[in-house]
Design an enzyme around this catalytic site. Structure first.
Site, mmCIF file in Angstrom:
data_model
loop_
_atom_site.group_PDB
_atom_site.id
_atom_site.type_symbol
_atom_site.label_atom_id
_atom_site.label_comp_id
_atom_site.label_asym_id
_atom_site.label_seq_id
_atom_site.Cartn_x
_atom_site.Cartn_y
_atom_site.Cartn_z
ATOM 1 N N TRP A 90 0.928 -1.134 -0.031
ATOM 2 C CA TRP A 90 -0.021 0.071 -0.134
ATOM 3 C C TRP A 90 0.890 1.197 0.119
ATOM 4 O O TRP A 90 0.674 2.344 -0.703
ATOM 5 C CB TRP A 90 -0.929 -0.079 1.075
ATOM 6 C CG TRP A 90 -2.026 -0.975 0.795
ATOM 7 C CD1 TRP A 90 -2.284 -2.082 1.467
ATOM 8 C CD2 TRP A 90 -3.202 -1.010 -0.054
ATOM 9 N NE1 TRP A 90 -3.383 -2.963 0.894
ATOM 10 C CE2 TRP A 90 -3.925 -2.094 -0.150
ATOM 11 C CE3 TRP A 90 -3.427 -0.012 -1.233
ATOM 12 C CZ2 TRP A 90 -4.989 -2.446 -0.892
ATOM 13 C CZ3 TRP A 90 -4.463 -0.372 -2.065
ATOM 14 C CH2 TRP A 90 -5.305 -1.533 -2.018
ATOM 15 N N ASP A 160 -1.313 6.843 6.439
ATOM 16 C CA ASP A 160 -2.222 5.961 6.180
ATOM 17 C C ASP A 160 -2.720 4.948 6.995
ATOM 18 O O ASP A 160 -1.724 3.927 7.464
ATOM 19 C CB ASP A 160 -2.017 5.005 4.832
ATOM 20 C CG ASP A 160 -3.014 4.168 4.355
ATOM 21 O OD1 ASP A 160 -4.064 3.747 4.870
ATOM 22 O OD2 ASP A 160 -2.898 3.642 3.196
ATOM 23 N N LYS A 184 -12.469 -1.244 7.332
ATOM 24 C CA LYS A 184 -11.896 -2.186 7.919
ATOM 25 C C LYS A 184 -12.327 -2.216 9.356
ATOM 26 O O LYS A 184 -12.980 -3.229 9.985
ATOM 27 C CB LYS A 184 -10.374 -2.116 7.962
ATOM 28 C CG LYS A 184 -10.023 -2.326 6.280
ATOM 29 C CD LYS A 184 -8.518 -2.506 6.181
ATOM 30 C CE LYS A 184 -8.282 -2.556 4.589
ATOM 31 N NZ LYS A 184 -8.912 -3.592 3.956
HETATM 32 N N1 PMP Z 1 -4.100 1.437 2.390
HETATM 33 C C1 PMP Z 1 -4.212 0.431 3.244
HETATM 34 C C2 PMP Z 1 -3.144 0.161 4.279
HETATM 35 C C3 PMP Z 1 -5.150 -0.348 2.809
HETATM 36 O O1 PMP Z 1 -5.432 -1.553 3.647
HETATM 37 C C4 PMP Z 1 -5.899 -0.116 1.959
HETATM 38 C C5 PMP Z 1 -7.308 -1.227 1.572
HETATM 39 N N2 PMP Z 1 -7.037 -2.323 1.939
HETATM 40 C C6 PMP Z 1 -5.856 0.888 1.134
HETATM 41 C C7 PMP Z 1 -4.878 1.781 1.440
HETATM 42 C C8 PMP Z 1 -6.826 1.046 -0.189
HETATM 43 O O2 PMP Z 1 -7.767 1.523 0.500
HETATM 44 P P1 PMP Z 1 -9.450 1.763 -0.385
HETATM 45 O O3 PMP Z 1 -10.035 0.650 -0.894
HETATM 46 O O4 PMP Z 1 -10.359 2.481 0.722
HETATM 47 O O5 PMP Z 1 -9.066 2.801 -1.218
#
Ligand code: PMP
Length: 358
Positions: A90, A160, A184
């Site tokens: 991520w 994040d 989440k």
């Molecule tokens: N950052 C992290 C740490 C994540 O776990 C996720 C989703 N699994 C995201 C970003 C992307 O998030 P979104 O699906 O809300 O765009």
């Protein structure tokens, strides 16, 4: 996983919210009933996270992924450099997206270790003039997290927190900006929350879409357009549940116990392996694998039969992953570790899968 009492309340209120005779799915986002939901959600979030008064809470859309772009659009100009700590899938995505808008300096890269450790701080190469330092506190796919807040001097930290938010207390004042999708640890997908210090608002570069401009979103009370009302409503209910359960101090105690139980089981086993440096193991997303993909498939099939779901690792890395979000009770983790021990015994009886020596 959602808390049972929240699901029960959603069911109970679905036909009639607050005696209005209407469902939350039917009311106007500008009416007083939704206004109350929105205000209470913000004040409960502020209370639980102890958000200081000089931070705004913005309710946005587009997930954490859209924040990968919104952050540079609001906090940089094209000639500016930003620092990124890349410690998993991520944060790598975030750095790639930011590079469309400004200069990205990857100040630390866990890639060479296969994202199994966080590079030693002494090896980081931050840019002293960076507009911010960005990182993902917990890497949901790789199962690795920061047990510390990076030292950045006057450079604001952008975090994040998609997969750790509300799992334990945090020091909001240590960050310039925190973002997370609610899907989440809070509610259904749709809502993305940004907690941002006042001085970082109001600098969006020209051409930034209104919906991504923190200043415009803040001035409109996060109601520039129709927000994802159901997601917002359920998020509010989960925050009430968190308060009722004892808040983030209690979540920390529960989550620590849950991850200890699972990592102890993995470490005591000859069949399961977690590859992350123990100092940086995720509390939330526990990754493990076995010596053969065939055995993993058998594990997943039999786990599903035992009522244990969602244990497949992310498609990009394979293996197995157990996610221990707030709503997962300790009994759920106990059921998993009992199953794991039983599966290992049966595999050993069949002469399968003792751990290869690495
Ligand atoms: N950052 C992290 C740490 C994540 O776990 C996720 C989703 N699994 C995201 C970003 C992307 O998030 P979104 O699906 O809300 O765009």
């Amino acid at each position: 996983m959602m808390p049972g009492p929240v699901l029960a309340r959603v069911r109970a209120e679905m036909g009639d919210l607050d005696g209005s005779g209407m469902s939350v799915l039917e009311i106007s986002h500008r009416g007083s009933a939704f206004r109350r939901i929105a205000d209470k959600t913000e004040s409960d979030l502020r209370g639980l996270l102890a958000i200081p008064d000089d931070y705004r809470v913005l309710f946005m859309q587009g997930g954490a992924t859209l924040q990968f772009a919104a952050v540079p659009l609001n906090l940089t100009t094209a000639d500016v450099t930003v620092d990124h700590l890349v410690t998993g899938a991520w944060s790598r995505r975030a750095a790639q997206e930011a590079a469309k808008f400004c200069n990205v300096n990857v100040a630390a890269d866990g890639g060479p270790s296969g994202y199994r450790t966080i590079p030693d701080r002494a090896t980081w190469s931050p840019n002293p003039g960076a507009a911010y330092l960005a990182h993902a506190v917990n890497e949901t796919i790789d199962g690795i997290e920061f047990p510390f807040i990076p030292e950045s001097g006057d450079v604001p930290i952008v975090a994040d927190m998609s997969s750790t938010i509300l799992s334990r207390p945090i020091d909001v004042a240590a960050y310039g900006l925190i973002y997370f999708g609610v899907q989440k640890n809070l509610g259904p997908a749709g809502l993305t929350i940004v907690v941002v210090r006042d001085d970082l608002i109001g600098h969006a570069r020209s051409g930034t879409p209104s919906l991504l401009d923190y200043g415009e979103v803040s001035r409109s009370g996060s109601m520039l357009n129709t927000p994802p009302t159901f997601s917002w409503y359920v998020t509010g209910l989960v925050l009430e549940w968190l308060k009722h359960e004892g808040g983030l101090t209690e979540m920390r105690i529960r989550n620590e116990r849950k991850k200890d139980l699972l990592y102890e089981t993995i470490d005591a086993s000859d069949l399961y392996t977690n590859h992350v440096d123990p100092t940086y193991r995720s509390w939330t997303n526990v990754t493990f694998d076995m010596s053969s993909p065939d055995l993993e498939t058998q594990f997943l099939d039999q786990a599903a039969d035992a009522g244990l779901a969602n244990l497949r690792g992310h498609r990009s890395v394979g293996g197995l992953r157990a996610s221990l979000y707030n709503a997962m009770p300790e009994d759920g983790v106990r059921a998993l570790v009992d199953f794991m021990k039983d599966f290992e015994r049966r595999a050993a009886d069949q002469g399968l899968g003792t751990r290869s020596t690495e």
